[in-house]
Design a protein around this motif. Structure first.
Motif: not given
Length: 684
Positions: A654-661
């Motif tokens: 998930d791009e949003a989760v990846r970017t958040n991490r």
């Protein structure tokens, strides 16, 4: 066995003697080690006319060599018909052997060619004769060649002694062949034969040469002390002057002379410069600390006809002091403003305008620096006054005659002319530090003035592409930059130098003081140049090279921050848990470096407890804390970081989760950058 090597020359400059002797000893030791010739202690001897070594416990011959040398694989050494290949023959020929000497050895299932070599060591004399190449390899700050020869050396070589026990070891330099004869004192001694190295020191003593520098220096020091005690004077032999005088004489005899007491009205800095720097005399004070109208000199000879020697030295010194008295009186007839006006016509450098233009730039730079050094309004006023006049003494008669007094006379004349004491002190401190490890300015105003002057010099020369390369540094820009680094470190002033350069360039241009030059053109080179000086500072403090590499990667080039970071990392590097902390933090830094993200972390996107724990832990870190506290806080995150990676897939689909991490890890990585690049620190 014992070996003596002496190189006899015309008188060398005093400052060359000790470095040349040390260089000869170091290169000789390396040569003998490389040649595998055993030896013991190397004793060093020197006078202005000779460089000598005595080497104890020299082995009779080189160590014998017994070794197996590995060659090509058997399948390469033999062709299909079983004949030796060119590779095999070339290998054996290169080892001075033949294919008949080849054996094979199996290494992990593959056979290789081997040669067994037994090489008898060469006799010591044969190895020692090669020391002439060491002599030829010596380097000097200045060179001479003589006669019809192209060969260059510090001074012409007149004799060589090369003696192994009682036998001459042959060697030759140009037309000078080694023997066992050396020269005594030029006036008091004569040529003499050295029977064995053990006789060397006493044989030369008999010819009025004290060849041991330490003994000669102690003798000079004791003679000066005896004179001081006899006259109830206070004499503190300057270490540099003592070293210089020691390397000017072979048979020292100290003596005293006088000068007219009227010259004591001249500033004592002038008197001391005349005696110490110009005539190489030691000066004396009375018990109250006042300068006495006497001097102590050292003669290269005995006490015979000393009255003539004293009169001659007194006459020379009186002439110097008479000049000084004249210039001192004449200089006071003009105002500081009159001298400053003359600076319009004195060139700082042909590409950089006049000294007056330089002072204008330094006023601007001083104003930029002042807030960082917490100067009061009164100090800022004094700083601007100092910066507007600080080079005026360069056009006085005294500094024209005694260049060593620049800055010193500015302070003295400023005091006479009624300038504020803070201004006068700053003028006297403007050149500090005058050597790599010299004294730093004692006052805030002096520190800012000295730093502004050095910054202007550095930025100006870089602006016209006059950047030091290799050993070429005619304007001592490395020393200027190192002085800047030392002053910032000493004052604990946090000042990002890359941003400072931009501010200076902008304000110089706005004030029309940049002479049309682009002071930003080589900004990156200036930053790198200063960073090299930070490395020098840390190396002298014995900081580990990996830690130096880490902290000097800070983009802002903040000297104080880098030195502090190095101190913190050094203090923690030997702790048992340092490796665990570094592994956890550098894992974060490496991921963030490969995946830079500038975003705000959104806790709503967390899907496990470890993410929340890391987020809270990072929130709790005080990124503005002092570095020791910050390192402790970051170290406390080790368990939290490890738990995070155990439970969390950073590169989620998930791009949003990846970017958040990644944003979370970048947030932590940015905090660690106060220590530079932790990935280059070696955690043991």
């Amino acid at each position: 066995m014992q070996y003596l090597l002496e190189i006899g020359l015309e008188d060398m400059p005093a400052h060359v003697v000790t470095p040349s002797l040390n260089q000869l000893a170091d290169k000789t030791a390396k040569y003998l080690k490389d040649a595998k010739l055993g030896f013991g202690t190397i004793s060093k001897y020197a006078t202005p006319r000779r460089l000598a070594l005595i080497i104890d416990d020299v082995a009779a011959k080189q160590d014998d060599i017994s070794e197996d040398v590995k060659g090509p694989a058997k399948k390469i050494a033999l062709d299909k018909e079983g004949n030796w290949s060119k590779a095999a023959m070339g290998f054996t020929r290169g080892q001075g052997m033949t294919v008949d000497d080849i054996t094979f050895k199996d290494i992990k299932g593959t056979e290789y060619v081997y040669l067994h070599k037994e090489i008898a060591g060469k006799p010591a004399a044969e190895i020692l004769s090669g020391l002439i190449d060491v002599v030829k390899s010596l380097t000097f700050p200045t060179w001479m060649h003589w006669g019809k020869y192209d060969f260059e050396f510090i001074r012409p070589v007149h004799w060589i002694v090369s003696l192994l026990d009682d036998q001459v070891v042959p060697m030759q330099l140009l037309d000078v062949k080694a023997g066992n004869k050396t020269a005594g004192h030029r006036f008091l001694g004569q040529d003499t034969t050295i029977s064995t190295p053990a006789d060397y020191v006493e044989a030369l003593r008999a010819q009025k040469v004290i060849v041991d520098p330490a003994e000669r220096k102690d003798l000079i020091r004791n003679q000066i002390a005896a004179i001081a005690d006899a006259n109830n004077w206070q004499v503190d032999p300057d270490a540099d002057l003592l070293e210089e005088v020691n390397n000017l004489v072979e048979w020292p005899t100290a003596f005293t002379g006088k000068f007219d007491a009227k010259y004591l009205q001249i500033p004592e800095e002038v008197l001391i410069t005349s005696m110490k720097d110009n005539q190489r005399y030691f000066y004396a004070r009375d018990n109250a600390g006042k300068l006495v109208n006497v001097f102590i000199g050292v003669r290269n000879g005995n006490s015979e006809h000393m009255d003539n020697v004293i009169r001659g030295n007194e006459k020379v010194l009186t002439a110097r002091l008479e000049d000084a008295a004249f210039f001192y009186a004449e200089d006071q007839k003009k105002s500081i403003e009159e001298y400053v006006a003359k600076l319009q016509n004195v060139s700082f450098h042909e590409k950089l305008g006049s000294l007056a233009a330089k002072m204008s730039r330094v006023q601007t730079i001083s104003a930029i620096l002042a807030p960082s050094f917490d100067l009061t309004e009164a100090e800022k006023k004094d700083l601007q006054r100092a910066a507007s006049i600080y080079k005026f003494d360069l056009v006085t008669g005294m500094v024209g005659e005694f260049a060593e007094l620049q800055g010193t006379m500015a302070a003295h004349y400023a005091t006479i002319k009624g300038e504020d004491a803070t201004v006068a002190q700053a003028l006297g401190e403007q050149y500090m530090p005058i050597s790599a490890e010299g004294d730093l300015p004692a006052s805030k105003v002096g520190t800012v003035l000295a730093m502004a002057d050095k910054l202007d010099t550095l930025l100006s020369f870089f602006a016209v592409d006059m950047i030091p390369s290799g050993s070429n540094d005619p304007y001592a820009l490395r020393r200027q930059a190192y002085g800047i680094v030392r002053m910032l470190d000493h004052a604990h002033v946090s000042l990002p130098l890359d941003l400072l350069q931009m501010l200076i360039a902008t304000q110089l241009k706005a004030a029309q003081q940049d002479a049309g030059l682009d002071y930003t053109k080589n900004a990156a080179q200036v930053t790198a140049f200063i960073q090299d000086r930070v490395r020098q500072l840390l190396q002298l403090r014995h900081v580990r090279h990996d830690i130096i590499d880490a902290v000097t990667t800070m983009g802002a080039a903040d000297v104080t921050a880098e030195v502090a970071a190095a101190a913190t990392l050094t203090a923690n590097a030997d702790k048992a848990d340092f490796k665990d902390h570094m592994e956890a933090l550098t894992r974060v830094v490496r991921i963030a470096a490969k995946n830079p993200v500038d975003a705000t972390v959104n806790p709503d996107l967390f899907d496990n407890d470890s993410e929340g724990a890391l987020h809270a832990a990072i929130d709790a870190v005080d990124a503005q804390a002092d570095l020791d506290s910050l390192f402790g806080q970051l170290s406390n995150l080790t368990g939290t970081i490890n738990a995070y990676f155990d439970a969390t897939m950073v590169m989620a689909d998930d791009e949003a989760v990846r970017t958040n991490r990644l944003a979370e890890l970048n947030r932590l990585a940015n905090i660690t950058r106060r220590f530079g690049d932790l990935t280059v620190v070696i955690a043991k």
